[in-house]
Design a protein around this motif. Structure first.
Motif, mmCIF file in Angstrom:
data_model
loop_
_atom_site.group_PDB
_atom_site.id
_atom_site.type_symbol
_atom_site.label_atom_id
_atom_site.label_comp_id
_atom_site.label_asym_id
_atom_site.label_seq_id
_atom_site.Cartn_x
_atom_site.Cartn_y
_atom_site.Cartn_z
ATOM 1 N N GLN A 82 0.803 -1.218 0.000
ATOM 2 C CA GLN A 82 0.000 0.000 0.000
ATOM 3 C C GLN A 82 0.839 1.271 0.000
ATOM 4 N N TRP A 83 2.160 1.156 0.045
ATOM 5 C CA TRP A 83 3.027 2.324 0.117
ATOM 6 C C TRP A 83 3.707 2.603 -1.218
ATOM 7 N N THR A 84 3.727 3.865 -1.584
ATOM 8 C CA THR A 84 4.439 4.290 -2.782
ATOM 9 C C THR A 84 5.551 5.233 -2.360
ATOM 10 N N TYR A 85 6.723 4.986 -2.902
ATOM 11 C CA TYR A 85 7.908 5.780 -2.616
ATOM 12 C C TYR A 85 8.339 6.512 -3.879
ATOM 13 N N TYR A 86 8.641 7.790 -3.745
ATOM 14 C CA TYR A 86 9.070 8.602 -4.878
ATOM 15 C C TYR A 86 10.519 9.024 -4.697
ATOM 16 N N ARG A 87 11.220 9.063 -5.830
ATOM 17 C CA ARG A 87 12.593 9.566 -5.850
ATOM 18 C C ARG A 87 12.786 10.337 -7.150
ATOM 19 N N ARG A 88 13.818 11.145 -7.163
ATOM 20 C CA ARG A 88 14.125 11.942 -8.352
ATOM 21 C C ARG A 88 14.596 11.045 -9.490
ATOM 22 N N ASN A 89 14.258 11.441 -10.699
ATOM 23 C CA ASN A 89 14.784 10.783 -11.886
ATOM 24 C C ASN A 89 15.966 11.640 -12.342
ATOM 25 N N GLU A 90 17.131 11.280 -11.880
ATOM 26 C CA GLU A 90 18.324 12.093 -12.116
ATOM 27 C C GLU A 90 18.674 12.204 -13.603
ATOM 28 N N GLU A 91 18.349 11.189 -14.378
ATOM 29 C CA GLU A 91 18.642 11.232 -15.813
ATOM 30 C C GLU A 91 17.849 12.361 -16.488
ATOM 31 N N THR A 92 16.573 12.465 -16.181
ATOM 32 C CA THR A 92 15.758 13.535 -16.752
ATOM 33 C C THR A 92 16.225 14.894 -16.267
ATOM 34 N N ILE A 93 16.528 15.008 -14.993
ATOM 35 C CA ILE A 93 16.978 16.287 -14.441
ATOM 36 C C ILE A 93 18.275 16.726 -15.122
ATOM 37 N N LYS A 94 19.153 15.785 -15.373
ATOM 38 C CA LYS A 94 20.401 16.098 -16.080
ATOM 39 C C LYS A 94 20.113 16.594 -17.497
ATOM 40 N N LYS A 95 19.167 15.949 -18.183
ATOM 41 C CA LYS A 95 18.814 16.363 -19.545
ATOM 42 C C LYS A 95 18.196 17.761 -19.559
ATOM 43 N N VAL A 96 17.400 18.081 -18.555
ATOM 44 C CA VAL A 96 16.809 19.416 -18.461
ATOM 45 C C VAL A 96 17.910 20.454 -18.273
ATOM 46 N N ALA A 97 18.857 20.157 -17.404
ATOM 47 C CA ALA A 97 19.974 21.083 -17.175
ATOM 48 C C ALA A 97 20.783 21.284 -18.453
ATOM 49 N N GLU A 98 21.023 20.214 -19.195
ATOM 50 C CA GLU A 98 21.749 20.318 -20.461
ATOM 51 C C GLU A 98 20.969 21.139 -21.479
ATOM 52 N N PHE A 99 19.658 20.935 -21.528
ATOM 53 C CA PHE A 99 18.803 21.705 -22.432
ATOM 54 C C PHE A 99 18.905 23.191 -22.112
ATOM 55 N N LEU A 100 18.809 23.525 -20.836
ATOM 56 C CA LEU A 100 18.889 24.940 -20.438
ATOM 57 C C LEU A 100 20.256 25.538 -20.782
ATOM 58 N N GLU A 101 21.286 24.769 -20.576
ATOM 59 C CA GLU A 101 22.641 25.255 -20.834
ATOM 60 C C GLU A 101 22.898 25.446 -22.326
ATOM 61 N N LYS A 102 22.479 24.499 -23.131
ATOM 62 C CA LYS A 102 22.803 24.517 -24.565
ATOM 63 C C LYS A 102 21.806 25.297 -25.408
ATOM 64 N N ASP A 103 20.536 25.141 -25.111
ATOM 65 C CA ASP A 103 19.507 25.649 -26.011
ATOM 66 C C ASP A 103 18.794 26.898 -25.539
ATOM 67 N N MET A 104 18.969 27.296 -24.318
ATOM 68 C CA MET A 104 18.222 28.453 -23.818
ATOM 69 C C MET A 104 19.119 29.641 -23.641
#
Length: 104
Positions: A82-104
């Motif tokens: 009955q318990w759900t545990y959440y954690r960060r998806n570090e791969e996606t967060i890394k891709k977002v950071a790369e997108f901001l750095e390169k494309d924005m």
């Protein structure tokens, strides 16, 4: 990765805080795994109830926020009984950071 979904998920202060807190779950939440067997692996995961207690919002609001963040790819969920545990998806967060750095 749908950038617009990610930025929508991050456009709320509480959701942004949840993502920040999950970066260091051992610092920001009580010790986890109290309800689970020793074989269960929730590395970095935090129970929905503990997230709800920290944000002090209703269970339905917190569940909606977490679902939105999971659908955007920012969080991963692991369910044990009955318990759900959440954690960060570090791969996606890394891709977002790369997108901001390169494309924005």
């Amino acid at each position: 990765m749908k950038h617009i979904d990610i930025f929508k998920a991050l456009s709320n202060e509480t959701r942004l805080n949840i993502l920040k807190w999950l970066k260091e779950p051992e610092k920001n939440f009580p010790k986890q795994q109290a309800h689970l067997s020793k074989e269960a692996s929730i590395k970095g995961g935090v129970c929905v109830g503990d997230i709800q207690d920290k944000v002090n919002l209703s269970q339905s609001t917190v569940s909606h926020y977490l679902s939105l963040m999971q659908k955007a790819g920012l969080l991963e969920a692991v369910r044990y009984g009955q318990w759900t545990y959440y954690r960060r998806n570090e791969e996606t967060i890394k891709k977002v950071a790369e997108f901001l750095e390169k494309d924005m």
